[in-house]
Design an enzyme around this catalytic site. Structure first.
Site, PDB file in Angstrom:
ATOM      1  CG  LEU A 192       4.327  -0.172  -4.990  1.00  0.00           C
ATOM      2  CD1 LEU A 192       5.169   0.158  -6.215  1.00  0.00           C
ATOM      3  CD2 LEU A 192       3.537  -1.419  -5.249  1.00  0.00           C
ATOM      4  CG  ASP A 193       3.292   5.994  -0.864  1.00  0.00           C
ATOM      5  OD1 ASP A 193       3.175   5.821   0.358  1.00  0.00           O
ATOM      6  OD2 ASP A 193       2.642   6.837  -1.509  1.00  0.00           O
ATOM      7  CD  GLU A 198       6.205   1.346   3.648  1.00  0.00           C
ATOM      8  OE1 GLU A 198       5.902   2.525   3.535  1.00  0.00           O
ATOM      9  OE2 GLU A 198       5.672   0.424   3.012  1.00  0.00           O
ATOM     10  CD  GLU A 199       6.960  -3.501   2.059  1.00  0.00           C
ATOM     11  OE1 GLU A 199       6.677  -4.471   2.795  1.00  0.00           O
ATOM     12  OE2 GLU A 199       6.133  -2.637   1.725  1.00  0.00           O
ATOM     13  CG  ASP A 259       3.831  -3.463  -1.203  1.00  0.00           C
ATOM     14  OD1 ASP A 259       4.083  -2.260  -1.213  1.00  0.00           O
ATOM     15  OD2 ASP A 259       2.717  -3.935  -0.927  1.00  0.00           O
ATOM     16  CG  ASP A 268       6.940   3.576   0.755  1.00  0.00           C
ATOM     17  OD1 ASP A 268       6.801   2.393   0.394  1.00  0.00           O
ATOM     18  OD2 ASP A 268       5.994   4.305   1.114  1.00  0.00           O
ATOM     19  CD  GLU A 272       4.998   6.280   3.994  1.00  0.00           C
ATOM     20  OE1 GLU A 272       4.733   6.513   5.192  1.00  0.00           O
ATOM     21  OE2 GLU A 272       4.254   5.592   3.274  1.00  0.00           O
ATOM     22  CG  ASP A 284       1.223  -1.374   6.421  1.00  0.00           C
ATOM     23  OD1 ASP A 284       0.370  -1.078   7.273  1.00  0.00           O
ATOM     24  OD2 ASP A 284       2.232  -0.698   6.172  1.00  0.00           O
TER      25      ASP A 284
HETATM   26  P1  AHG Z   1       2.189   2.234   1.885  1.00  0.00           P
HETATM   27  O1  AHG Z   1       1.359   1.763   0.740  1.00  0.00           O
HETATM   28  O2  AHG Z   1       3.614   2.478   1.510  1.00  0.00           O
HETATM   29  O3  AHG Z   1       2.052   1.379   3.111  1.00  0.00           O
HETATM   30  O4  AHG Z   1       1.707   3.701   2.304  1.00  0.00           O
HETATM   31  C1  AHG Z   1       0.346   3.942   2.466  1.00  0.00           C
HETATM   32  C2  AHG Z   1       0.203   5.267   3.109  1.00  0.00           C
HETATM   33  C3  AHG Z   1       0.269   6.470   2.175  1.00  0.00           C
HETATM   34  O5  AHG Z   1       0.518   6.211   0.848  1.00  0.00           O
HETATM   35  C4  AHG Z   1      -1.086   7.104   2.296  1.00  0.00           C
HETATM   36  O6  AHG Z   1      -0.966   8.487   2.356  1.00  0.00           O
HETATM   37  C5  AHG Z   1      -1.634   6.545   3.549  1.00  0.00           C
HETATM   38  O7  AHG Z   1      -1.050   5.296   3.726  1.00  0.00           O
HETATM   39  C6  AHG Z   1      -3.112   6.389   3.494  1.00  0.00           C
HETATM   40  O8  AHG Z   1      -3.556   5.986   4.707  1.00  0.00           O
HETATM   41  P2  AHG Z   1      -5.122   5.836   5.024  1.00  0.00           P
HETATM   42  O9  AHG Z   1      -5.591   4.666   4.251  1.00  0.00           O
HETATM   43  O10 AHG Z   1      -5.164   5.624   6.512  1.00  0.00           O
HETATM   44  O11 AHG Z   1      -5.781   7.114   4.622  1.00  0.00           O
HETATM   45 MN    MN Z   2       4.056   4.475   1.816  1.00  0.00          MN
HETATM   46 MN    MN Z   3       5.077   1.047   0.835  1.00  0.00          MN
END
Ligand code: AHG
Ligand code: MN
Ligand code: MN
Length: 345
Positions: free
Chosen positions: A120-121, A96-97, A73, A118, A282, A67
């Site tokens: 920053l989610d 996660e990072e 983050d 995690d 998560e 990502d």
């Molecule tokens: P993060 O920001 O920690 O990478 O997590 C993102 C995750 C979670 O928060 C969310 O439920 C999901 O990604 C959303 O995914 P989509 O955009 O595919 O729906």
């Molecule tokens: Mn997350």
């Molecule tokens: Mn995250």
């Protein structure tokens, strides 16, 4: 559980009172939870200033699971490390990072706990000022020696000693469990204190909400597509049609459904057979919260999430989580449709 009536109860007071109900507790977990509350305040302060502090935008890097890494983050990840590395309460961390485990620096004492997080989610929501969060999971060290190892991190969720999340929304709320119910604390920014606002949270047994990213639907297994079609049909007796609510920020989506009732799912797809969400950082912690609040959390393939033993740090897992009746219903629906499809082939 101590009774707090209408008195103001800080998170410190509450955690301390909770500890007193467990004779023999060393106080280390209590202190670790205080540290989590401190990290939450540090990240909340930065999140609240995000639009002002020229911190919006991306670093240009990608993290361990590919990502884009946002500046926040990175800030949140470092904040956790800076608070936690020297306290003597942890033997290892995982984030996660980071691709691998995060060791406690040589010069600091090592403790008996493992922290997975995690930082920053929901970070794709940062630039739009929508809700984001931090998720944490605490295990006990299970290996010999003072340094923690990958093995200490790869424990099933059922062995968590504590878990929780912080939601940076209109207000900042910290929700945690140590296996004795779920409690929520709202940050009073003028006091800089988390105050008990949601004691002993119980999630409704059934809800009217379903939360998923339907953009993925074409790649889902047919049974999942049929389930979402069914949720949209009209039948008052089974609370249908249900309402869709989806922020794309797991902590935000989970917290809303925890309070209002409903179901959240992120199934596997052709492109991502294990879905998107990470078991250790998560899904396991939120599953512990959900079960402690009376809900259920499964992978939609016949397994309870908390029973899954992870084999790698960044393992992903399909998720079906929420109100007990809604999860039961979804599981039964999926099983019935799968049987029909199996019969046809
Ligand atoms: P993060 O920001 O920690 O990478 O997590 C993102 C995750 C979670 O928060 C969310 O439920 C999901 O990604 C959303 O995914 P989509 O955009 O595919 O729906
Ligand atoms: Mn997350
Ligand atoms: Mn995250």
């Amino acid at each position: 559980m101590p009774v707090h009536s209408s008195r103001l109860v800080t998170i410190e007071r509450f955690i301390l009172d909770e500890e007193k109900t467990h004779p023999g507790a060393s106080g280390e977990l209590t202190n670790l939870l205080y540290d989590v509350a401190l990290v939450a305040k540090i990240i909340a302060r930065e999140v609240n200033r995000a639009g002002l502090a020229d911190i919006l935008g991306e670093t240009g890097d990608v993290n361990a699971t590919g990502d884009d890494v946002k500046l926040l983050d990175e800030y949140a990840d470092k904040a956790v490390f800076r608070v936690m590395d020297h306290t003597g309460r942890l033997c290892v961390m995982g984030s996660e990072e980071h691709e691998g485990i995060i060791k406690i620096p040589e010069r600091f004492p090592k403790g008996k706990y493992v922290l997975l997080f995690d930082p920053l989610d929901g970070s794709s929501n940062i630039d739009s000022n929508a809700s984001i969060g931090t998720i944490f999971s605490i295990h006990r060290k299970v290996t010999y020696g003072s340094d923690g190892t990958v093995e200490d991190c790869l424990q099933p969720g059922s062995r968590q000693v504590a878990a929780g999340y912080v939601l940076y929304g209109p207000s900042t709320i910290l929700v945690y469990t140590t296996g004795h119910g779920v409690h929520g604390f709202t940050l009073d920014p003028s006091l800089g204190e988390f105050l008990l606002s949601h004691p002993n949270i119980k999630t409704p047994d059934e809800g009217k909400i379903y939360s998923c990213n339907e953009q993925n639907r074409a790649d889902w297994e047919p049974a999942w597509r049929e389930y979402t079609d069914w949720l949209k049909e009209k039948d008052a007796a089974t609370r249908r049609p249900r309402s869709t609510r989806y922020i794309g920020s797991l902590v935000g989506d989970f917290h809303r459904n925890l309070l209002y009732g409903g179901v959240f799912f992120y199934p596997g797809s052709v492109k991502r057979p294990q879905g998107k969400l990470r078991l250790l950082y998560e899904v396991s912690p939120l599953s512990m919260i959900c079960e402690q609040a009376g809900g259920r959390s499964v992978d939609g393939l016949g397994h309870r999430i908390l029973d899954i033993t992870p084999s790698e740090l960044h393992q992903r897992v399909p998720l079906l989580i929420g109100s007990k009746k809604d999860v039961d219903e979804a599981e039964a629906f999926l099983a019935a449709r799968r049987a029909v499809h199996a019969g046809k082939s």
